[in-house]
Design a protein around this motif. Sequence first.
Motif, PDB file in Angstrom:
ATOM      1  N   ASP A 131       0.812  -1.222   0.000  1.00  0.00           N
ATOM      2  CA  ASP A 131       0.000   0.000   0.000  1.00  0.00           C
ATOM      3  C   ASP A 131       0.845   1.271   0.000  1.00  0.00           C
ATOM      4  O   ASP A 131       0.373   2.330  -0.425  1.00  0.00           O
ATOM      5  CB  ASP A 131      -0.937   0.019   1.215  1.00  0.00           C
ATOM      6  CG  ASP A 131      -2.042  -1.013   1.120  1.00  0.00           C
ATOM      7  OD1 ASP A 131      -2.163  -1.636   0.048  1.00  0.00           O
ATOM      8  OD2 ASP A 131      -2.773  -1.220   2.114  1.00  0.00           O
ATOM      9  N   ASP A 132       2.081   1.184   0.489  1.00  0.00           N
ATOM     10  CA  ASP A 132       2.932   2.374   0.552  1.00  0.00           C
ATOM     11  C   ASP A 132       3.652   2.662  -0.763  1.00  0.00           C
ATOM     12  O   ASP A 132       4.390   3.642  -0.866  1.00  0.00           O
ATOM     13  CB  ASP A 132       3.969   2.215   1.668  1.00  0.00           C
ATOM     14  CG  ASP A 132       3.330   2.177   3.046  1.00  0.00           C
ATOM     15  OD1 ASP A 132       2.249   2.760   3.206  1.00  0.00           O
ATOM     16  OD2 ASP A 132       3.904   1.558   3.965  1.00  0.00           O
ATOM     17  N   LEU A 133       3.430   1.832  -1.756  1.00  0.00           N
ATOM     18  CA  LEU A 133       4.058   2.030  -3.064  1.00  0.00           C
ATOM     19  C   LEU A 133       3.427   3.226  -3.771  1.00  0.00           C
ATOM     20  O   LEU A 133       2.208   3.381  -3.787  1.00  0.00           O
ATOM     21  CB  LEU A 133       3.860   0.770  -3.915  1.00  0.00           C
ATOM     22  CG  LEU A 133       4.557   0.706  -5.267  1.00  0.00           C
ATOM     23  CD1 LEU A 133       6.064   0.665  -5.075  1.00  0.00           C
ATOM     24  CD2 LEU A 133       4.091  -0.524  -6.035  1.00  0.00           C
ATOM     25  N   GLN A 134       4.277   4.088  -4.343  1.00  0.00           N
ATOM     26  CA  GLN A 134       3.772   5.250  -5.070  1.00  0.00           C
ATOM     27  C   GLN A 134       2.942   4.794  -6.272  1.00  0.00           C
ATOM     28  O   GLN A 134       3.351   3.929  -7.044  1.00  0.00           O
ATOM     29  CB  GLN A 134       4.937   6.114  -5.553  1.00  0.00           C
ATOM     30  CG  GLN A 134       5.667   6.860  -4.452  1.00  0.00           C
ATOM     31  CD  GLN A 134       6.806   7.702  -5.007  1.00  0.00           C
ATOM     32  OE1 GLN A 134       7.938   7.586  -4.587  1.00  0.00           O
ATOM     33  NE2 GLN A 134       6.496   8.545  -5.988  1.00  0.00           N
ATOM     34  N   LEU A 135       1.777   5.408  -6.435  1.00  0.00           N
ATOM     35  CA  LEU A 135       0.849   4.986  -7.484  1.00  0.00           C
ATOM     36  C   LEU A 135       1.400   5.234  -8.886  1.00  0.00           C
ATOM     37  O   LEU A 135       1.020   4.542  -9.840  1.00  0.00           O
ATOM     38  CB  LEU A 135      -0.484   5.721  -7.319  1.00  0.00           C
ATOM     39  CG  LEU A 135      -1.325   5.302  -6.107  1.00  0.00           C
ATOM     40  CD1 LEU A 135      -2.531   6.221  -5.958  1.00  0.00           C
ATOM     41  CD2 LEU A 135      -1.789   3.860  -6.251  1.00  0.00           C
ATOM     42  N   ASP A 136       2.282   6.225  -9.042  1.00  0.00           N
ATOM     43  CA  ASP A 136       2.800   6.558 -10.376  1.00  0.00           C
ATOM     44  C   ASP A 136       4.087   5.816 -10.716  1.00  0.00           C
ATOM     45  O   ASP A 136       4.648   5.993 -11.799  1.00  0.00           O
ATOM     46  CB  ASP A 136       3.030   8.066 -10.488  1.00  0.00           C
ATOM     47  CG  ASP A 136       4.053   8.579  -9.478  1.00  0.00           C
ATOM     48  OD1 ASP A 136       4.313   7.867  -8.486  1.00  0.00           O
ATOM     49  OD2 ASP A 136       4.590   9.680  -9.680  1.00  0.00           O
ATOM     50  N   LYS A 137       4.575   4.960  -9.819  1.00  0.00           N
ATOM     51  CA  LYS A 137       5.822   4.232 -10.065  1.00  0.00           C
ATOM     52  C   LYS A 137       5.551   2.965 -10.862  1.00  0.00           C
ATOM     53  O   LYS A 137       4.602   2.232 -10.587  1.00  0.00           O
ATOM     54  CB  LYS A 137       6.500   3.871  -8.746  1.00  0.00           C
ATOM     55  CG  LYS A 137       7.002   5.056  -7.949  1.00  0.00           C
ATOM     56  CD  LYS A 137       8.261   5.659  -8.561  1.00  0.00           C
ATOM     57  CE  LYS A 137       9.473   4.802  -8.354  1.00  0.00           C
ATOM     58  NZ  LYS A 137      10.712   5.461  -8.788  1.00  0.00           N
ATOM     59  N   LYS A 138       6.407   2.690 -11.832  1.00  0.00           N
ATOM     60  CA  LYS A 138       6.335   1.475 -12.630  1.00  0.00           C
ATOM     61  C   LYS A 138       7.665   0.725 -12.504  1.00  0.00           C
ATOM     62  O   LYS A 138       8.735   1.352 -12.492  1.00  0.00           O
ATOM     63  CB  LYS A 138       6.065   1.801 -14.104  1.00  0.00           C
ATOM     64  CG  LYS A 138       4.772   2.577 -14.352  1.00  0.00           C
ATOM     65  CD  LYS A 138       3.546   1.719 -14.115  1.00  0.00           C
ATOM     66  CE  LYS A 138       2.274   2.471 -14.478  1.00  0.00           C
ATOM     67  NZ  LYS A 138       1.045   1.685 -14.216  1.00  0.00           N
ATOM     68  N   TYR A 139       7.573  -0.596 -12.409  1.00  0.00           N
ATOM     69  CA  TYR A 139       8.773  -1.405 -12.241  1.00  0.00           C
ATOM     70  C   TYR A 139       8.801  -2.550 -13.249  1.00  0.00           C
ATOM     71  O   TYR A 139       7.757  -3.038 -13.698  1.00  0.00           O
ATOM     72  CB  TYR A 139       8.836  -1.976 -10.825  1.00  0.00           C
ATOM     73  CG  TYR A 139       9.046  -0.944  -9.754  1.00  0.00           C
ATOM     74  CD1 TYR A 139      10.321  -0.520  -9.401  1.00  0.00           C
ATOM     75  CD2 TYR A 139       7.956  -0.376  -9.082  1.00  0.00           C
ATOM     76  CE1 TYR A 139      10.519   0.435  -8.415  1.00  0.00           C
ATOM     77  CE2 TYR A 139       8.145   0.575  -8.103  1.00  0.00           C
ATOM     78  CZ  TYR A 139       9.438   0.980  -7.774  1.00  0.00           C
ATOM     79  OH  TYR A 139       9.624   1.925  -6.807  1.00  0.00           O
ATOM     80  N   ASP A 140      10.025  -2.977 -13.565  1.00  0.00           N
ATOM     81  CA  ASP A 140      10.203  -4.120 -14.458  1.00  0.00           C
ATOM     82  C   ASP A 140      10.179  -5.441 -13.706  1.00  0.00           C
ATOM     83  O   ASP A 140       9.820  -6.474 -14.289  1.00  0.00           O
ATOM     84  CB  ASP A 140      11.550  -3.993 -15.199  1.00  0.00           C
ATOM     85  CG  ASP A 140      11.607  -2.748 -16.069  1.00  0.00           C
ATOM     86  OD1 ASP A 140      10.881  -2.712 -17.071  1.00  0.00           O
ATOM     87  OD2 ASP A 140      12.376  -1.825 -15.736  1.00  0.00           O
ATOM     88  N   HIS A 157      -0.384  -4.330 -11.182  1.00  0.00           N
ATOM     89  CA  HIS A 157      -0.241  -3.855 -12.567  1.00  0.00           C
ATOM     90  C   HIS A 157       0.943  -2.918 -12.721  1.00  0.00           C
ATOM     91  O   HIS A 157       1.353  -2.609 -13.858  1.00  0.00           O
ATOM     92  CB  HIS A 157      -1.528  -3.137 -13.010  1.00  0.00           C
ATOM     93  CG  HIS A 157      -1.735  -1.825 -12.322  1.00  0.00           C
ATOM     94  ND1 HIS A 157      -2.286  -1.724 -11.051  1.00  0.00           N
ATOM     95  CD2 HIS A 157      -1.447  -0.552 -12.701  1.00  0.00           C
ATOM     96  CE1 HIS A 157      -2.349  -0.468 -10.703  1.00  0.00           C
ATOM     97  NE2 HIS A 157      -1.841   0.270 -11.663  1.00  0.00           N
ATOM     98  N   GLN A 158       1.520  -2.463 -11.608  1.00  0.00           N
ATOM     99  CA  GLN A 158       2.660  -1.554 -11.658  1.00  0.00           C
ATOM    100  C   GLN A 158       3.970  -2.287 -11.962  1.00  0.00           C
ATOM    101  O   GLN A 158       5.010  -1.650 -12.109  1.00  0.00           O
ATOM    102  CB  GLN A 158       2.794  -0.793 -10.329  1.00  0.00           C
ATOM    103  CG  GLN A 158       1.634   0.157 -10.062  1.00  0.00           C
ATOM    104  CD  GLN A 158       1.748   0.886  -8.730  1.00  0.00           C
ATOM    105  OE1 GLN A 158       0.883   0.769  -7.865  1.00  0.00           O
ATOM    106  NE2 GLN A 158       2.821   1.648  -8.554  1.00  0.00           N
ATOM    107  N   PHE A 159       3.889  -3.614 -12.072  1.00  0.00           N
ATOM    108  CA  PHE A 159       5.093  -4.412 -12.318  1.00  0.00           C
ATOM    109  C   PHE A 159       4.942  -5.197 -13.624  1.00  0.00           C
ATOM    110  O   PHE A 159       3.892  -5.785 -13.884  1.00  0.00           O
ATOM    111  CB  PHE A 159       5.324  -5.385 -11.170  1.00  0.00           C
ATOM    112  CG  PHE A 159       5.417  -4.735  -9.827  1.00  0.00           C
ATOM    113  CD1 PHE A 159       6.623  -4.227  -9.366  1.00  0.00           C
ATOM    114  CD2 PHE A 159       4.293  -4.604  -9.017  1.00  0.00           C
ATOM    115  CE1 PHE A 159       6.714  -3.626  -8.126  1.00  0.00           C
ATOM    116  CE2 PHE A 159       4.362  -4.001  -7.778  1.00  0.00           C
ATOM    117  CZ  PHE A 159       5.591  -3.503  -7.331  1.00  0.00           C
ATOM    118  N   LYS A 160       6.013  -5.248 -14.425  1.00  0.00           N
ATOM    119  CA  LYS A 160       5.997  -6.041 -15.656  1.00  0.00           C
ATOM    120  C   LYS A 160       6.157  -7.531 -15.346  1.00  0.00           C
ATOM    121  O   LYS A 160       5.433  -8.361 -15.866  1.00  0.00           O
ATOM    122  CB  LYS A 160       7.116  -5.591 -16.597  1.00  0.00           C
ATOM    123  CG  LYS A 160       6.881  -4.255 -17.264  1.00  0.00           C
ATOM    124  CD  LYS A 160       8.005  -3.938 -18.239  1.00  0.00           C
ATOM    125  CE  LYS A 160       7.789  -2.592 -18.919  1.00  0.00           C
ATOM    126  NZ  LYS A 160       8.917  -2.274 -19.854  1.00  0.00           N
TER     127      LYS A 160
END
Length: 353
Positions: A131-140, A157-160
């Motif tokens: 839950d503390d992960l920034q909503l606009d961050k994307k990771y591989d 969905h923020q992770f590939k």
Amino acid sequence: MIPHYKNIHNRFKINGIHIDKEAVFLFSYNLIKEGDAFEKELGNFLLDWFDDKETIELTTSGTTGTPKNITINKQSMVHSAIATADFFNLHPQDKALLCLSPRYIAGKMMIVRALIIGLELDILTPSSHLDDLQLDKKYDFVAIVPLQAENSLARLHQFKKILVGGAKVSDELANKLQLIQSDIYETYGMTETITHIAAKKIGEDYFNVLSHATVSSDTRNCLVIDAPSISTEKIITNDIVEIQNSKQFKWLGRYDNVINSGGIKLFPEQIEAKLTSKLTNRFFISGQPDAILGTKVILVIEGEEYKIDADFFNSLSKFEKPKEIFFVSQFSETATNKVNRIQTLKSISKLKK
């Protein structure tokens, strides 16, 4: 050429900061001096990694027995990191997230992969959710445990690419994960194999073995792992498998847990999979001595006792249906918060006396 463990990839970053070998010691000391418990563990691991020793001490999780300390060669951990990079197609400057404790092998290996491959690693205090992960961050790339996956479905969905390991992925969770537009893999491994040696996409039956290992089975049908770059001896497990070939296997259950009831071999893990969607409390299937069957199937549920109707078990065969149900107020756990079946069953024995 396989890089040496003493070297840091020139593309490595942590929390957006480029850190070379000269800066890593100051960075580590600052984490130990000013950081929270998680950051202190990270700092201590980095100092251990770059000390004069060629080996590092690791602690097993204790899921299937008493936790123990083992010694692992650092260069073997590098070989494991490279095998992971090859299998999952990871490249320098790929963005990765560390949300597992550096105290144990899964967290340690996320750090090693970043150092060796040149990943840009962000760190997030380990928790049962993201839950503390920034909503606009994307990771591989990220590695998580099933509990984190279950509690963070809206964030995945923020992770590939997502590795889910440390415990069996239930059928119910697997069904949820298949709806997410990410490449999600269940992994197989342990501390002794320096985290995973195999992975499969969620929903598939067979694990695919990474490039640095091959597999076979022994006379018990238990998995035998041959990975010369991480262990000079073959690793003999207590995991019963169905071998497809030297690079593929299907996991069936733990040899330690197999129940021989009236001459029928039953795998608790397979029975549990059929009940997961019906039980909200934590539970597990086990066996107890029985005068007629030799061993009878029992169901152990965490929490206050409540009535369970007979039709609750309609999805099970007659041999799989529990002959007795026990309620335990709180399960015993390992150091990594997994259910300690052995200790929990001991508490049941005390209650029956």
